[in-house]
Design a protein around this motif. Structure first.
Motif, mmCIF file in Angstrom:
data_model
loop_
_atom_site.group_PDB
_atom_site.id
_atom_site.type_symbol
_atom_site.label_atom_id
_atom_site.label_comp_id
_atom_site.label_asym_id
_atom_site.label_seq_id
_atom_site.Cartn_x
_atom_site.Cartn_y
_atom_site.Cartn_z
ATOM 1 N N TRP A 26 1.330 3.313 -15.706
ATOM 2 C CA TRP A 26 1.073 3.912 -14.388
ATOM 3 C C TRP A 26 0.673 5.373 -14.518
ATOM 4 C CZ3 TRP A 26 0.078 1.389 -10.078
ATOM 5 C CH2 TRP A 26 0.515 0.070 -9.965
ATOM 6 N N SER B 277 -2.890 7.053 -13.221
ATOM 7 C CA SER B 277 -3.050 8.268 -12.412
ATOM 8 C C SER B 277 -4.026 9.236 -13.055
ATOM 9 C CB SER B 277 -1.727 9.007 -12.250
ATOM 10 O OG SER B 277 -0.726 8.135 -11.873
ATOM 11 N N ALA C 90 5.470 13.083 -24.236
ATOM 12 C CA ALA C 90 6.666 12.326 -23.878
ATOM 13 C C ALA C 90 6.336 10.859 -23.633
ATOM 14 C CB ALA C 90 7.331 12.925 -22.653
ATOM 15 N N THR C 91 5.166 10.607 -23.050
ATOM 16 C CA THR C 91 4.835 9.218 -22.744
ATOM 17 C C THR C 91 4.474 8.441 -24.009
ATOM 18 O OG1 THR C 91 2.534 9.730 -22.288
ATOM 19 C CG2 THR C 91 4.041 9.796 -20.427
ATOM 20 N N ALA D 83 4.348 4.402 -18.698
ATOM 21 C CA ALA D 83 3.206 5.058 -19.356
ATOM 22 C C ALA D 83 1.891 4.491 -18.809
ATOM 23 C CB ALA D 83 3.285 4.869 -20.869
ATOM 24 N N MET E 136 -3.854 -3.404 -8.644
ATOM 25 C CA MET E 136 -2.655 -2.596 -8.366
ATOM 26 C C MET E 136 -1.846 -3.211 -7.231
ATOM 27 S SD MET E 136 -3.741 1.355 -8.966
ATOM 28 C CE MET E 136 -5.497 1.394 -8.784
ATOM 29 N N ASP F 213 0.831 -1.210 0.000
ATOM 30 C CA ASP F 213 0.000 0.000 0.000
ATOM 31 C C ASP F 213 0.865 1.260 0.000
ATOM 32 O OD1 ASP F 213 -2.160 -1.662 -0.013
ATOM 33 O OD2 ASP F 213 -3.146 -0.770 1.725
ATOM 34 N N LEU G 183 3.913 6.122 -5.218
ATOM 35 C CA LEU G 183 3.778 6.349 -6.665
ATOM 36 C C LEU G 183 2.785 7.471 -6.940
ATOM 37 C CD1 LEU G 183 3.631 2.901 -8.521
ATOM 38 C CD2 LEU G 183 5.429 4.630 -8.634
ATOM 39 N N PRO H 146 -10.017 6.259 -6.011
ATOM 40 C CA PRO H 146 -9.169 7.364 -5.530
ATOM 41 C C PRO H 146 -8.323 6.972 -4.329
ATOM 42 C CG PRO H 146 -11.408 7.671 -4.771
ATOM 43 C CD PRO H 146 -11.408 6.412 -5.598
ATOM 44 N N MET H 147 -7.262 7.719 -4.135
ATOM 45 C CA MET H 147 -6.432 7.613 -2.949
ATOM 46 C C MET H 147 -7.257 8.110 -1.767
ATOM 47 S SD MET H 147 -3.275 6.929 -2.338
ATOM 48 C CE MET H 147 -2.637 7.563 -0.823
ATOM 49 N N PRO H 148 -7.316 7.365 -0.647
ATOM 50 C CA PRO H 148 -8.010 7.910 0.530
ATOM 51 C C PRO H 148 -7.255 9.159 1.017
ATOM 52 C CG PRO H 148 -7.198 5.656 0.931
ATOM 53 C CD PRO H 148 -6.693 6.068 -0.408
ATOM 54 N N MET I 49 -7.385 8.092 -12.472
ATOM 55 C CA MET I 49 -7.789 8.378 -11.091
ATOM 56 C C MET I 49 -8.290 9.806 -10.995
ATOM 57 S SD MET I 49 -4.745 6.508 -8.947
ATOM 58 C CE MET I 49 -5.163 7.060 -7.289
ATOM 59 N N ASN J 38 9.405 1.503 -20.418
ATOM 60 C CA ASN J 38 8.725 2.783 -20.617
ATOM 61 C C ASN J 38 7.221 2.627 -20.793
ATOM 62 O OD1 ASN J 38 10.795 4.584 -20.230
ATOM 63 N ND2 ASN J 38 11.356 4.724 -22.384
ATOM 64 N N ARG K 7 3.081 3.884 -27.190
ATOM 65 C CA ARG K 7 3.312 3.045 -26.008
ATOM 66 C C ARG K 7 2.013 2.684 -25.322
ATOM 67 N NH1 ARG K 7 8.478 3.242 -25.399
ATOM 68 N NH2 ARG K 7 9.528 5.219 -25.629
HETATM 69 O O1 45D Z 1 7.715 6.486 -22.679
HETATM 70 O O2 45D Z 1 -7.932 2.022 0.219
HETATM 71 C C1 45D Z 1 9.464 9.320 -20.293
HETATM 72 C C2 45D Z 1 -3.994 2.663 -0.929
HETATM 73 C C3 45D Z 1 9.527 9.342 -21.817
HETATM 74 C C4 45D Z 1 -4.449 2.479 0.536
HETATM 75 C C5 45D Z 1 8.318 8.497 -19.784
HETATM 76 C C6 45D Z 1 -5.161 2.960 -1.861
HETATM 77 C C7 45D Z 1 9.425 8.037 -22.443
HETATM 78 C C8 45D Z 1 -5.651 1.708 0.709
HETATM 79 C C9 45D Z 1 9.326 10.755 -19.847
HETATM 80 C C10 45D Z 1 10.745 8.707 -19.730
HETATM 81 C C11 45D Z 1 -2.990 3.779 -0.844
HETATM 82 C C12 45D Z 1 -3.303 1.389 -1.382
HETATM 83 C C13 45D Z 1 7.751 7.551 -20.612
HETATM 84 C C14 45D Z 1 -6.469 2.756 -1.452
HETATM 85 C C15 45D Z 1 8.248 7.299 -21.957
HETATM 86 C C16 45D Z 1 -6.763 2.170 -0.160
HETATM 87 C C17 45D Z 1 8.042 8.688 -18.351
HETATM 88 C C18 45D Z 1 -4.987 3.324 -3.274
HETATM 89 C C19 45D Z 1 6.610 6.716 -20.181
HETATM 90 C C20 45D Z 1 -7.648 3.081 -2.307
HETATM 91 C C21 45D Z 1 6.920 8.605 -17.665
HETATM 92 C C22 45D Z 1 -3.904 3.699 -3.944
HETATM 93 C C23 45D Z 1 6.813 8.768 -16.221
HETATM 94 C C24 45D Z 1 -3.845 3.924 -5.373
HETATM 95 C C25 45D Z 1 7.916 9.380 -15.453
HETATM 96 C C26 45D Z 1 -5.069 3.695 -6.185
HETATM 97 C C27 45D Z 1 5.686 8.336 -15.614
HETATM 98 C C28 45D Z 1 -2.663 4.311 -5.921
HETATM 99 C C29 45D Z 1 5.392 8.353 -14.210
HETATM 100 C C30 45D Z 1 -2.394 4.521 -7.300
HETATM 101 C C31 45D Z 1 4.244 7.855 -13.721
HETATM 102 C C32 45D Z 1 -1.210 5.014 -7.747
HETATM 103 C C33 45D Z 1 3.828 7.768 -12.327
HETATM 104 C C34 45D Z 1 -0.839 5.285 -9.120
HETATM 105 C C35 45D Z 1 2.640 7.164 -12.064
HETATM 106 C C36 45D Z 1 0.365 5.868 -9.329
HETATM 107 C C37 45D Z 1 4.678 8.305 -11.259
HETATM 108 C C38 45D Z 1 -1.750 4.925 -10.224
HETATM 109 C C39 45D Z 1 2.080 6.883 -10.765
HETATM 110 C C40 45D Z 1 0.921 6.191 -10.603
#
Ligand code: 45D
Length: 149
Positions: free
Chosen positions: A91, A95, A36-37, A89, A64, A15, A21, A105-107, A98, A85, A41
């Motif tokens: 993840w 987001s 960029a993403t 993309a 997840m 969690d 993330l 959603p995130m609580p 979301m 990559n 992809r």
């Molecule tokens: O292709 O009830 C480049 C908990 C170019 C708790 C790139 C929860 C090339 C209990 C720029 C390099 C917390 C678990 C790409 C609930 C290229 C609870 C870069 C829920 C792709 C409900 C891309 C939590 C980049 C949840 C840097 C639902 C991308 C959490 C970065 C969800 C992406 C979290 C990032 C999510 C994505 C996080 C950082 C979906 C993060 C996603």
């Protein structure tokens, strides 16, 4: 700094990994441009993203958690064949979904552990390139590689 950040991230609870993330996305979101993403992809991840959109919030959270816990499910194996990559993309798009209300959603009252806070603070101090390296590494480790024995 990159290796130790990845190591502490990996030691977090499932969690906390998801929470870190999410917080990373909210901090970096604006610097990651959709261009960029790459649309190409995302096409490769589209099947998985469509499956998630059709799930209940509980199922979305479970998927997840399974990815972070590397559970050997069909979904985790499909994720496992994506490139690094494309996993990023995927993840990133989760987001966005979301934010748009399509994904659970995130609580707002979530309590991140001290190590979780530590990872996040370290991540913020890295430059953009290093942040991407950390994120790419952690999302690459998620899921299951169906070709590994
Ligand atoms: O292709 O009830 C480049 C908990 C170019 C708790 C790139 C929860 C090339 C209990 C720029 C390099 C917390 C678990 C790409 C609930 C290229 C609870 C870069 C829920 C792709 C409900 C891309 C939590 C980049 C949840 C840097 C639902 C991308 C959490 C970065 C969800 C992406 C979290 C990032 C999510 C994505 C996080 C950082 C979906 C993060 C996603």
């Amino acid at each position: 700094a990159v290796a130790s950040t990845v190591a502490v991230f990996t030691s977090l609870s499932v969690d906390d990994q998801l929470a870190v993330l999410w917080y990373a996305y909210t901090e970096m979101g604006r610097s990651i441009t959709p261009a960029a993403t790459g649309a190409a992809r995302l096409q490769l991840a589209e099947g998985l993203l469509n499956q998630i959109k059709q799930m209940t919030h509980e199922e979305q959270l479970q998927v997840m958690r399974d990815l972070a816990a590397k559970k050997n499910t069909q979904f985790c194996r499909s994720y496992g064949i994506l490139s690094a990559n494309t996993k990023l993309a995927f993840w990133y798009e989760l987001s966005e979904l979301m934010v748009k209300g399509f994904v659970v959603p995130m609580p707002s009252n979530y309590q991140l552990s001290r190590d979780g806070v530590r990872v996040l603070e370290t991540l913020k101090e890295l430059d953009f390139g290093q942040q991407i390296t950390v994120l790419r590494k952690v999302v690459t480790d998620m899921g299951v590689d169906p070709l590994a024995d």
